[in-house]
Scaffold this motif. Structure first.
Motif, PDB file in Angstrom:
ATOM      1  N   SER A 288       0.744  -1.417   0.001  1.00  0.00           N
ATOM      2  CA  SER A 288       0.020  -0.037  -0.167  1.00  0.00           C
ATOM      3  C   SER A 288       0.814   1.380  -0.083  1.00  0.00           C
ATOM      4  N   GLY A 289       2.027   1.190   0.615  1.00  0.00           N
ATOM      5  CA  GLY A 289       2.976   2.346   0.751  1.00  0.00           C
ATOM      6  C   GLY A 289       3.449   2.582  -0.490  1.00  0.00           C
ATOM      7  N   ILE A 290       3.650   1.883  -1.429  1.00  0.00           N
ATOM      8  CA  ILE A 290       4.479   1.830  -2.630  1.00  0.00           C
ATOM      9  C   ILE A 290       3.206   2.958  -3.492  1.00  0.00           C
ATOM     10  N   VAL A 291       2.001   2.298  -3.449  1.00  0.00           N
ATOM     11  CA  VAL A 291       1.174   2.855  -4.394  1.00  0.00           C
ATOM     12  C   VAL A 291       1.052   4.425  -3.614  1.00  0.00           C
ATOM     13  N   HIS A 292       0.851   4.546  -2.417  1.00  0.00           N
ATOM     14  CA  HIS A 292       0.634   5.968  -1.874  1.00  0.00           C
ATOM     15  C   HIS A 292       1.808   6.841  -2.246  1.00  0.00           C
ATOM     16  N   ALA A 293       3.048   6.331  -2.160  1.00  0.00           N
ATOM     17  CA  ALA A 293       4.413   7.362  -2.296  1.00  0.00           C
ATOM     18  C   ALA A 293       4.305   7.628  -3.774  1.00  0.00           C
ATOM     19  N   LEU A 294       4.039   6.707  -4.824  1.00  0.00           N
ATOM     20  CA  LEU A 294       4.311   6.802  -6.171  1.00  0.00           C
ATOM     21  C   LEU A 294       3.146   8.001  -6.533  1.00  0.00           C
ATOM     22  N   HIS A 295       1.983   7.899  -5.931  1.00  0.00           N
ATOM     23  CA  HIS A 295       1.147   8.987  -6.110  1.00  0.00           C
ATOM     24  C   HIS A 295       1.649  10.273  -5.542  1.00  0.00           C
ATOM     25  N   SER A 296       2.154  10.375  -4.550  1.00  0.00           N
ATOM     26  CA  SER A 296       2.771  11.467  -3.562  1.00  0.00           C
ATOM     27  C   SER A 296       3.758  12.207  -4.429  1.00  0.00           C
ATOM     28  N   PHE A 297       4.589  11.523  -5.044  1.00  0.00           N
ATOM     29  CA  PHE A 297       5.715  12.006  -5.871  1.00  0.00           C
ATOM     30  C   PHE A 297       5.637  11.782  -7.383  1.00  0.00           C
ATOM     31  N   PRO A 298       4.958  12.436  -8.118  1.00  0.00           N
ATOM     32  CA  PRO A 298       4.605  12.069  -9.437  1.00  0.00           C
ATOM     33  C   PRO A 298       5.876  11.852 -10.239  1.00  0.00           C
ATOM     34  N   ASP A 299       6.906  12.737  -9.917  1.00  0.00           N
ATOM     35  CA  ASP A 299       8.250  12.531 -10.704  1.00  0.00           C
ATOM     36  C   ASP A 299       8.820  11.096 -10.621  1.00  0.00           C
ATOM     37  N   GLN A 300       8.649  10.492  -9.248  1.00  0.00           N
ATOM     38  CA  GLN A 300       9.216   9.208  -9.256  1.00  0.00           C
ATOM     39  C   GLN A 300       8.144   8.301 -10.083  1.00  0.00           C
ATOM     40  N   ARG A 301       6.869   8.580 -10.201  1.00  0.00           N
ATOM     41  CA  ARG A 301       6.144   7.767 -10.510  1.00  0.00           C
ATOM     42  C   ARG A 301       6.151   7.532 -11.931  1.00  0.00           C
TER      43      ARG A 301
END
Length: 440
Positions: A288-301
């Motif tokens: 769950s943390g992976i999905v939330h983090a990638l959403h929170s940091f669009p440059d990393q997504r």
């Protein structure tokens, strides 16, 4: 899969652990935890509301460890820096993990419970050498590189099947539909657990892993009943396999080992709790943390979507960033000086992995997700030293496959509503996360 014992009767009627605790606090507002000490980070509200970052940053800036003389969990030392935690973990004889001295969480033995009524569950993570060595060695073969290679195709297939059931363009709960389902399936395979009953593993994990429930006598007794039912369920599986040839599942490994085949009922339950919480909460909350983090940091997504070769390092960075277990606890076995402080025999020492993985002296811009971070592997989300998570390789494999299968399907997961975090100081994660899937 195994034959199916009678299902746990409590599972059909019981609330979730978090719902039970929140209901108690609503009905008993006078019992809300009192936190008079400014350095007390045991309060669960700072994790539920995701406002722990500046509190730990201030503690780290002031030094490696801090004494809290008054908390709902009793007096204790908070160790908050990366190097300091590694130092304590590297001295297991001096800083004990044994359940006999208090175990591995911030909980203290309650004074209002007579000795004969105490419900304490020995488990190998809460043992010192040599007991720890023999029992850990028993289950370690389930997590060797050869076993990981053997399981990879099956994990990939099951991950793909779960992701293929995700609706496109519709809102759904990622925690329930993906994170819980994938980790519960994996646990069921490791135990050779009856497939239709696999959600029992999640139910037991939630009740076992919530430290604050133990602060409420009625809820703690209710939890004991739930864990007793868990023990009875697994005893039926044990009895079924005791007369069979050795198999690669964890129960069979215990049965056929000298270190674990004569465990008391409470020791059996304790090791079940360890394997269930360790195999469920940690990987589930990082998924769950992976999905939330990638959403929170669009440059990393964008980096992730453009370059699948970054996935192995992204797994390590997401483990650092999420840190699914916030702390572990040790107990001083003798008087000692630690970072200039005088620690007394019996003192409780709480190692805040959550803080260590945001240590500015180790990780540049630690509050930013950076899937290209060169030293992401220095995280201590799995602990350090002789008690480092025995299932770390499996967790890494599951997380890598999840990201690879998402990338292959060009899945972009966006958080579209308010997330609900776990209200706890031990398990650090998400209860609900409304998301919507599109394609990149």
């Amino acid at each position: 899969m195994a034959t199916q014992p009678a299902s746990s009767p409590t599972y059909r009627t019981a609330p979730s652990a978090v719902d039970a605790l929140e209901k108690h606090l609503r009905e008993n507002p006078q019992q809300k935890w009192h936190h008079p000490h400014p350095d007390d980070v045991s309060r669960s509200d700072i994790y539920a509301e995701d406002r722990w970052h500046p509190i730990f940053a201030d503690l780290r800036a002031r030094g490696p460890m801090h004494y809290v003389d008054d908390s709902p969990f009793g007096p204790h030392w908070n160790v908050v820096q990366h190097k300091a935690i590694q130092h304590v973990e590297s001295l297991p004889e001096l800083y004990s993990s044994s359940w006999e001295h208090g175990g591995i969480t911030i909980l203290s033995r309650r004074d209002d419970i007579p000795e004969e009524e105490r419900f304490e569950l020995p488990m190998f993570i809460a043992m010192d050498r040599p007991q720890h060595t023999g029992q850990r060695r028993t289950v370690a073969p389930a997590f060797t590189p050869a076993e990981m290679k053997r399981m990879e195709a099956d994990i990939r297939q099951r991950t793909g099947e779960v992701l293929d059931r995700v609706p496109e363009g519709e809102t759904f709960d990622w925690v329930d539909k993906v994170s819980i389902e994938l980790t519960t399936q994996m646990l069921a395979i490791l135990f050779d657990f009856p497939w239709d009953d696999r959600r029992l593993l999640t139910f037991w994990s939630d009740w076992a892993g919530d430290t604050e429930i133990a602060m409420v006598r009625d809820l703690d007794e209710y939890r004991q009943g739930i864990l007793m039912e868990m023990g009875q369920y697994f005893q039926a599986l044990w009895a079924e396999r005791a007369g069979q040839e050795p198999r690669p599942d964890l129960i069979s490994m215990m049965i056929h080992s000298e270190a674990m085949n004569n465990m008391s009922p409470k020791e059996f339950m304790g090791n079940l709790v360890l394997l269930i919480v360790g195999g469920n909460d940690t990987t589930r909350n990082t998924m769950s943390g992976i999905v939330h983090a990638l959403h929170s940091f669009p440059d990393q997504r964008e980096l992730f979507e453009g370059d699948a070769s970054l996935i192995p390092n992204a797994v390590q960075e997401c483990l650092r960033f999420q840190t699914p277990l916030a702390h572990m606890r040790r107990t001083a076995s003798e008087d000692a000086e630690l970072f200039g402080e005088q620690v007394k025999k019996g003192d409780k020492i709480v190692l805040w992995y959550l803080s260590a993985n945001r240590d500015e002296t180790v990780f540049e811009n630690p509050d930013k997700l950076d899937i290209t971070r060169e030293n992401a592997r220095r995280h201590i989300a799995f602990g350090y030293g002789i008690h480092r998570c025995v299932g770390a390789r499996l967790a890494e494999l599951q997380l890598r496959i999840l990201l690879e299968e998402m990338h292959q399907r060009r899945m972009r997961i966006e958080v579209v509503g308010e997330v609900e975090r776990v209200r706890a100081n031990f398990v650090h994660g998400f209860r609900k996360m409304p998301v919507r899937m599109s394609r990149f």
